[in-house]
Write a protein that holds these residues in place. Structure first.
Motif, PDB file in Angstrom:
ATOM      1  N   ARG A  61       0.830  -1.199   0.000  1.00 54.53           N
ATOM      2  CA  ARG A  61       0.000   0.000   0.000  1.00 54.53           C
ATOM      3  C   ARG A  61       0.867   1.252   0.000  1.00 54.53           C
ATOM      4  NH1 ARG A  61      -2.875   3.045   3.408  1.00 54.53           N
ATOM      5  NH2 ARG A  61      -1.984   2.158   5.279  1.00 54.53           N
ATOM      6  N   LEU A  62       1.982   1.195   0.694  1.00 55.31           N
ATOM      7  CA  LEU A  62       2.877   2.344   0.825  1.00 55.31           C
ATOM      8  C   LEU A  62       4.316   1.935   0.537  1.00 55.31           C
ATOM      9  CD1 LEU A  62       1.520   3.670   4.247  1.00 55.31           C
ATOM     10  CD2 LEU A  62       0.978   4.592   1.991  1.00 55.31           C
ATOM     11  N   ASP A  63       5.104   2.874   0.025  1.00 51.14           N
ATOM     12  CA  ASP A  63       6.540   2.634  -0.179  1.00 51.14           C
ATOM     13  C   ASP A  63       7.190   2.216   1.133  1.00 51.14           C
ATOM     14  OD1 ASP A  63       6.083   3.545  -2.716  1.00 51.14           O
ATOM     15  OD2 ASP A  63       7.126   5.449  -2.453  1.00 51.14           O
ATOM     16  N   ARG A  64       6.743   2.855   2.199  1.00 48.15           N
ATOM     17  CA  ARG A  64       7.311   2.608   3.526  1.00 48.15           C
ATOM     18  C   ARG A  64       7.175   1.140   3.921  1.00 48.15           C
ATOM     19  NH1 ARG A  64       4.427   6.316   6.686  1.00 48.15           N
ATOM     20  NH2 ARG A  64       2.763   4.790   6.795  1.00 48.15           N
ATOM     21  N   ASP A  65       6.070   0.497   3.519  1.00 51.64           N
ATOM     22  CA  ASP A  65       5.854  -0.905   3.879  1.00 51.64           C
ATOM     23  C   ASP A  65       6.923  -1.810   3.255  1.00 51.64           C
ATOM     24  OD1 ASP A  65       3.587  -0.065   5.245  1.00 51.64           O
ATOM     25  OD2 ASP A  65       2.223  -0.611   3.616  1.00 51.64           O
ATOM     26  N   LEU A  66       7.238  -1.558   1.998  1.00 53.82           N
ATOM     27  CA  LEU A  66       8.295  -2.328   1.343  1.00 53.82           C
ATOM     28  C   LEU A  66       9.632  -2.047   2.009  1.00 53.82           C
ATOM     29  CD1 LEU A  66       9.534  -4.147  -0.816  1.00 53.82           C
ATOM     30  CD2 LEU A  66       9.481  -2.200  -2.388  1.00 53.82           C
ATOM     31  N   ALA A  67       9.902  -0.786   2.311  1.00 49.16           N
ATOM     32  CA  ALA A  67      11.169  -0.424   2.964  1.00 49.16           C
ATOM     33  C   ALA A  67      11.287  -1.104   4.327  1.00 49.16           C
ATOM     34  CB  ALA A  67      11.273   1.090   3.107  1.00 49.16           C
ATOM     35  N   GLU A  68      10.191  -1.138   5.082  1.00 48.93           N
ATOM     36  CA  GLU A  68      10.216  -1.798   6.397  1.00 48.93           C
ATOM     37  C   GLU A  68      10.470  -3.288   6.254  1.00 48.93           C
ATOM     38  OE1 GLU A  68       6.525  -0.693   8.247  1.00 48.93           O
ATOM     39  OE2 GLU A  68       7.234   1.338   8.701  1.00 48.93           O
ATOM     40  N   ASP A  69       9.834  -3.918   5.260  1.00 47.58           N
ATOM     41  CA  ASP A  69      10.075  -5.344   5.031  1.00 47.58           C
ATOM     42  C   ASP A  69      11.538  -5.601   4.653  1.00 47.58           C
ATOM     43  OD1 ASP A  69       7.497  -6.073   5.662  1.00 47.58           O
ATOM     44  OD2 ASP A  69       6.887  -6.520   3.593  1.00 47.58           O
ATOM     45  N   LEU A  70      12.112  -4.726   3.829  1.00 51.89           N
ATOM     46  CA  LEU A  70      13.524  -4.871   3.452  1.00 51.89           C
ATOM     47  C   LEU A  70      14.426  -4.768   4.678  1.00 51.89           C
ATOM     48  CD1 LEU A  70      13.691  -2.790   0.154  1.00 51.89           C
ATOM     49  CD2 LEU A  70      14.146  -5.246   0.387  1.00 51.89           C
ATOM     50  N   VAL A  71      14.129  -3.820   5.551  1.00 53.91           N
ATOM     51  CA  VAL A  71      14.934  -3.657   6.771  1.00 53.91           C
ATOM     52  C   VAL A  71      14.802  -4.881   7.655  1.00 53.91           C
ATOM     53  CG1 VAL A  71      15.131  -2.340   8.923  1.00 53.91           C
ATOM     54  CG2 VAL A  71      14.936  -1.139   6.740  1.00 53.91           C
ATOM     55  N   GLU A  72      13.575  -5.362   7.850  1.00 52.39           N
ATOM     56  CA  GLU A  72      13.361  -6.544   8.694  1.00 52.39           C
ATOM     57  C   GLU A  72      14.098  -7.758   8.151  1.00 52.39           C
ATOM     58  OE1 GLU A  72       9.225  -7.342   9.479  1.00 52.39           O
ATOM     59  OE2 GLU A  72       8.876  -5.283  10.143  1.00 52.39           O
ATOM     60  N   LEU A  73      14.044  -7.960   6.835  1.00 51.11           N
ATOM     61  CA  LEU A  73      14.737  -9.095   6.239  1.00 51.11           C
ATOM     62  C   LEU A  73      16.253  -8.941   6.384  1.00 51.11           C
ATOM     63  CD1 LEU A  73      14.594 -11.776   4.721  1.00 51.11           C
ATOM     64  CD2 LEU A  73      14.546 -10.472   2.589  1.00 51.11           C
ATOM     65  N   SER A  74      16.756  -7.740   6.179  1.00 51.96           N
ATOM     66  CA  SER A  74      18.191  -7.488   6.335  1.00 51.96           C
ATOM     67  C   SER A  74      18.645  -7.778   7.764  1.00 51.96           C
ATOM     68  CB  SER A  74      18.532  -6.038   5.984  1.00 51.96           C
ATOM     69  OG  SER A  74      18.285  -5.793   4.630  1.00 51.96           O
ATOM     70  N   VAL A  75      17.850  -7.359   8.731  1.00 52.38           N
ATOM     71  CA  VAL A  75      18.168  -7.620  10.134  1.00 52.38           C
ATOM     72  C   VAL A  75      18.172  -9.121  10.409  1.00 52.38           C
ATOM     73  CG1 VAL A  75      17.309  -7.352  12.504  1.00 52.38           C
ATOM     74  CG2 VAL A  75      17.426  -5.367  10.992  1.00 52.38           C
ATOM     75  N   ALA A  76      17.187  -9.835   9.864  1.00 53.61           N
ATOM     76  CA  ALA A  76      17.106 -11.284  10.073  1.00 53.61           C
ATOM     77  C   ALA A  76      18.312 -12.001   9.456  1.00 53.61           C
ATOM     78  CB  ALA A  76      15.803 -11.834   9.500  1.00 53.61           C
ATOM     79  N   VAL A  77      18.725 -11.579   8.264  1.00 56.07           N
ATOM     80  CA  VAL A  77      19.892 -12.199   7.617  1.00 56.07           C
ATOM     81  C   VAL A  77      21.160 -11.866   8.399  1.00 56.07           C
ATOM     82  CG1 VAL A  77      21.312 -12.255   5.522  1.00 56.07           C
ATOM     83  CG2 VAL A  77      18.817 -12.249   5.331  1.00 56.07           C
ATOM     84  N   HIS A  78      21.268 -10.625   8.844  1.00 54.25           N
ATOM     85  CA  HIS A  78      22.429 -10.220   9.656  1.00 54.25           C
ATOM     86  C   HIS A  78      22.474 -11.026  10.960  1.00 54.25           C
ATOM     87  CE1 HIS A  78      25.606  -7.661  11.154  1.00 54.25           C
ATOM     88  NE2 HIS A  78      24.929  -7.532  12.273  1.00 54.25           N
ATOM     89  N   ASP A  79      21.319 -11.215  11.586  1.00 51.69           N
ATOM     90  CA  ASP A  79      21.251 -12.007  12.819  1.00 51.69           C
ATOM     91  C   ASP A  79      21.676 -13.449  12.562  1.00 51.69           C
ATOM     92  OD1 ASP A  79      20.456 -12.447  15.643  1.00 51.69           O
ATOM     93  OD2 ASP A  79      18.897 -13.709  14.727  1.00 51.69           O
ATOM     94  N   ARG A  80      21.254 -14.002  11.426  1.00 54.45           N
ATOM     95  CA  ARG A  80      21.661 -15.369  11.078  1.00 54.45           C
ATOM     96  C   ARG A  80      23.181 -15.434  10.943  1.00 54.45           C
ATOM     97  NH1 ARG A  80      18.819 -19.728   8.619  1.00 54.45           N
ATOM     98  NH2 ARG A  80      17.093 -18.691   9.655  1.00 54.45           N
ATOM     99  N   GLY A  81      23.759 -14.427  10.306  1.00 55.12           N
ATOM    100  CA  GLY A  81      25.208 -14.387  10.158  1.00 55.12           C
ATOM    101  C   GLY A  81      25.925 -14.318  11.500  1.00 55.12           C
ATOM    102  N   ARG A  82      25.383 -13.538  12.428  1.00 58.91           N
ATOM    103  CA  ARG A  82      25.969 -13.431  13.773  1.00 58.91           C
ATOM    104  C   ARG A  82      25.900 -14.780  14.489  1.00 58.91           C
ATOM    105  NH1 ARG A  82      23.759 -13.235  18.274  1.00 58.91           N
ATOM    106  NH2 ARG A  82      21.681 -12.721  17.532  1.00 58.91           N
TER     107      ARG A  82
END
Length: 183
Positions: A61-82
């Protein structure tokens, strides 16, 4: 749980890939140019999942929603790496300790076969985890590139809107073609 089993759980990135695939489906349903999300598509494939098409998915619905999903996924991948780095450190330390014990143990020590088996388990776990940090780093880089690619694709649109102008209704653009008359 064996060291190898723990390593295999961390190495299985299909859960992260499913989230990325869902994002691809929603982005496609939104009508985003596939070229503008090519890094997200690449990250999804690198996570071991095929990107989804837009059919049947709820558009963003909003650009922000996609951006938030990208951030959440990036955090999850970074956490997996840690977590991978932590497990590599623990497994390598355990293997070193077992090797030391094995080296100093008497040849008749009944624990030697158990230690050897655990050393083999540690070695296998380290082999499973070996390529994972680099792979996750590449995925994080791809996800970090997504906002830039979206911006490059839609920069003219954002500039138009920022200048106070409006987008054409339903994305209809001047094409230079004369419309067919319905008379």
């Amino acid at each position: 749980m064996s060291w190898t089993a723990r390593a295999e759980v961390l190495a299985d990135t299909t859960d992260l890939g499913a989230d990325a695939a869902m994002m691809c489906g929603r982005a496609r349903a939104t009508g985003l140019d596939p070229n503008s999300i090519r890094s997200l598509l690449g990250a999804t494939l690198a996570l071991g999942v095929r990107p989804l098409r837009g059919e049947g998915w709820t558009p963003y619905r909003l650009d922000r929603d996609l951006a938030e999903d990208l951030v959440e996924l990036s955090v999850a991948v970074h956490d997996r790496g840690r977590r991978v780095e932590q497990l590599v450190t623990r497994v390598a330390a355990r293997r070193a300790t077992l090797r030391r014990w094995l080296f100093h143990a008497e040849s008749e020590d009944a624990r030697r076969p158990v230690w050897r088996a655990e050393i083999t388990d540690c070695t296998t776990a380290l082999e499973v985890l070996g390529p994972l940090p680099r792979r996750l780093a590449v995925i994080i880089a791809k996800l970090a590139a997504c906002p830039v690619q979206l911006g490059e694709t839609y920069a003219a649109v954002y500039a138009l809107v920022a200048a106070g102008r409006v987008m054409p209704h339903d994305g209809r653009w001047l094409t230079g073609e004369v419309p067919c008359s319905s008379t």
